[in-house]
Design an enzyme around this catalytic site. Structure first.
Site, PDB file in Angstrom:
ATOM      1  N   SER A   1       0.823  -1.213   0.000  1.00 12.03           N
ATOM      2  CA  SER A   1       0.000   0.000   0.000  1.00 12.03           C
ATOM      3  C   SER A   1       0.854   1.260   0.000  1.00 12.03           C
ATOM      4  O   SER A   1       1.924   1.304   0.607  1.00 12.03           O
ATOM      5  CB  SER A   1      -0.891  -0.015   1.241  1.00 12.03           C
ATOM      6  OG  SER A   1      -1.241   1.301   1.595  1.00 12.03           O
ATOM      7  N   LYS A   2       0.325   2.268  -0.671  1.00 14.72           N
ATOM      8  CA  LYS A   2       1.016   3.564  -0.730  1.00 14.72           C
ATOM      9  C   LYS A   2       1.203   4.162   0.647  1.00 14.72           C
ATOM     10  O   LYS A   2       2.053   5.010   0.853  1.00 14.72           O
ATOM     11  CB  LYS A   2       0.155   4.554  -1.528  1.00 14.72           C
ATOM     12  CG  LYS A   2       0.304   4.446  -3.007  1.00 14.72           C
ATOM     13  CD  LYS A   2      -0.415   5.628  -3.622  1.00 14.72           C
ATOM     14  CE  LYS A   2      -0.371   5.532  -5.127  1.00 14.72           C
ATOM     15  NZ  LYS A   2      -1.194   6.519  -5.764  1.00 14.72           N
ATOM     16  N   ARG A   3       0.341   3.758   1.558  1.00 14.58           N
ATOM     17  CA  ARG A   3       0.395   4.367   2.895  1.00 14.58           C
ATOM     18  C   ARG A   3       1.480   3.762   3.787  1.00 14.58           C
ATOM     19  O   ARG A   3       1.830   4.316   4.806  1.00 14.58           O
ATOM     20  CB  ARG A   3      -0.977   4.251   3.581  1.00 14.58           C
ATOM     21  CG  ARG A   3      -1.992   5.232   3.041  1.00 14.58           C
ATOM     22  CD  ARG A   3      -3.302   5.074   3.749  1.00 14.58           C
ATOM     23  NE  ARG A   3      -3.865   3.752   3.524  1.00 14.58           N
ATOM     24  CZ  ARG A   3      -4.579   3.416   2.455  1.00 14.58           C
ATOM     25  NH1 ARG A   3      -4.826   4.304   1.541  1.00 14.58           N
ATOM     26  NH2 ARG A   3      -5.047   2.203   2.308  1.00 14.58           N
ATOM     27  N   LEU A   4       2.004   2.613   3.389  1.00 11.75           N
ATOM     28  CA  LEU A   4       3.018   1.955   4.227  1.00 11.75           C
ATOM     29  C   LEU A   4       4.368   2.646   4.128  1.00 11.75           C
ATOM     30  O   LEU A   4       4.774   3.065   3.046  1.00 11.75           O
ATOM     31  CB  LEU A   4       3.208   0.510   3.757  1.00 11.75           C
ATOM     32  CG  LEU A   4       2.296  -0.555   4.300  1.00 11.75           C
ATOM     33  CD1 LEU A   4       2.741  -1.918   3.748  1.00 11.75           C
ATOM     34  CD2 LEU A   4       2.356  -0.585   5.817  1.00 11.75           C
TER      35      LEU A   4
END
Ligand code: GLU
Length: 490
Positions: free
Chosen positions: A255-258
């Protein structure tokens, strides 16, 4: 130079994702292996989300990784590099317009005047009737007169999906055959005149004469549309290779958020670009032998597209850390020094007062142990700041015993009395002491380390003592002896 032409085509809408980095690497390795051309193309048609600073971010990430390109856009006023530009999609709108006109003229695409409301209503009807929502082809066969009668009404352009099937001989996924009727006549130009991703992507790959397209397997279904467009436009078809995605440690799409999704997170965490390159390639490619540690030029030598894997590999931080350690050991001391000193400087440590040879020696004795560049701070801080606190667990183990004060005093005597202050003399003095007392070397080494560094792990003891110098070592022993005395009294 061979005819191989490959590219990375990121959309500059944020940071450079590690999945993109892996794709870029595979293309780059193939180009370098084959003596071909590696191209950077910015897919910046999403004008709202694409920003100049993001293009800089993409380039910065590629350059940090050591992935250089032979053709690509110019930056900050520089001209483009290469004969197939421009290399920013936002500067290619005229080419898209021309190619779409050709499709319209040849009847391979058509104008669609359906309004958004009409299309929405149609979709809702289909959902209510539990049918898959499909375009009803209302505008597919309008006569020239009917089109003319629409006057200046806004229109989209749809691709006329041909009958039959499309077969892709994918270099990674094998043969993928799809019935064309699974696809609607899809839109290639929006009513506002903007080219849709599929069209821009294919026109660019066609006109830029790509021979191979390696990209994420999230584009596998797009590939069928792309092949239909390639054929309609009469371009030579590149060979496709759809690579598995990079998964996180839980096995989900990264995920981009990781943390770590942004390639440059790894730089900030103290990873070497060559280690990350090595790691990312191994996520989708297997060497023919049991080697795991590759310098970039060794990867180029060993790389073959035949050993690209089909299944996605989970991210494994431990493995990356291990590889990073291996690459740290592969550097020359001078190279490592150049990478470590800025980190220590940033931490505010006074490097200026240390002689050059001292700094090199310090780097040398840390090289074998650290796994990331940033670890140097906790590994070597005691060289610059005298420890005032000591690791609690180690204190219990090394200094609480009844004989600890005597052992510490014996060590202090060695520090005060050895004729020469060097690794060898210190080592011999410790060995002589142990021979006399019958103790194991560890009985003296570990308590000393705790006194000199405040920690239970670090560089080799005699080496670090030599570098600290006799005076500092004596002062630190005195402080530790006081500490032990106070501990015993309280
Ligand atoms: N801009 C697309 C992406 O970033 C590129 C697709 C392709 O490589 O064809 O996913």
């Amino acid at each position: 130079m061979s005819t191989v032409r490959v590219r990375i085509a990121p959309s500059p809408t944020g940071f450079f994702h590690i999945g993109n980095a892996k794709t870029a690497l595979i293309n780059w390795l193939y180009a370098r292996k084959m003596g071909g051309t590696f191209i950077l193309r910015l897919e910046d048609t999403d004008t709202e989300r694409s920003k100049d600073e993001y293009s800089d971010v993409v380039c910065g990430a590629l350059l940090w990784l050591g992935i250089d390109w032979d053709e690509g856009p110019g930056f900050h006023g520089d001209p483009d590099m290469g004969a197939y530009g421009p290399y920013r999609q936002s500067q290619r709108t005229e080419l898209y317009r021309r190619e779409v006109q050709r499709l319209l003229d040849e009847g391979k695409a058509y104008k669609c005047f359906c309004t958004k409301e009409e299309l929405d209503a149609e979709r809702e009807r289909a959902t209510a009737e539990k049918r898959p929502p499909r375009y009803n082809k209302k505008c597919r066969d309008l006569t020239p007169e009917q089109v003319a009668a629409k006057g200046a009404a806004p229109f989209a352009v749809r691709f006329r999906v041909p009958e039959g099937f499309t077969e892709i001989h994918d270099l990674v996924q094998g043969v993928v055959r799809t019935e064309n009727k699974e696809f609607d006549d899809f839109i290639i130009v929006k009513p506002n005149g903007d080219a849709i991703f599929h069209l821009a992507n294919v026109v660019d790959d066609g006109l830029m004469k790509m021979t191979h397209v390696f990209r994420g397997d999230d584009h596998m279904t797009n590939a069928t549309r792309h092949v239909m467009l390639f054929n309609a436009l009469g371009y030579d078809l590149p060979r496709f290779g759809h690579l598995p995605m990079v998964l996180d440690e839980a096995g989900k799409k990264y995920s981009k958020r990781l943390h770590g999704a942004n390639v440059l997170d790894w730089r900030d965490d103290g990873y070497l670009p060559e280690a990350l390159v090595n790691y990312l390639v191994l996520l989708g490619w297997t060497p023919g032998d049991d080697r795991e540690v590759f310098r970039p030029r060794e990867l180029i030598e060993a790389f073959t597209i035949e050993r690209l894997g089909q299944s996605a590999a989970k991210f494994d931080l431990k493995k990356l850390q291990w590889l990073n350690g291996q690459h740290i050991r592969l550097l020359s001391v001078a190279e490592l020094r150049a990478r470590l000193l800025p980190i220590l400087e940033k931490q505010g440590f006074d490097l200026a007062s240390k002689p050059d040879a001292w700094l090199t020696q310090m780097v040398g004795i840390c090289q074998e142990k650290i796994k990331t560049l940033n670890e140097i701070v906790e590994y070597a801080d005691f060289f610059f700041v005298e420890p005032t606190t000591y690791e609690e667990k180690a204190v219990k183990k090394q200094w609480e015993g009844a004989d600890a004060p005597a052992r510490m005093q014996a060590i202090r005597d060695i520090f005060a009395q050895t004729a020469e202050w060097s690794v060898e003399t210190l080592k011999h003095a410790y060995e002589d002491l142990c021979a006399k007392t019958g103790d194991a070397l560890g009985k003296y080494i570990h308590p000393t380390r705790l006194a000199l560094t405040g920690k239970s792990v670090g560089p080799g003891l005699f080496e670090l003592a030599e570098l600290l110098g006799r005076e500092a070592c004596l002062a630190r022993m005195d402080r530790a002896i006081d500490y032990i005395r106070n501990m015993k009294e309280s």
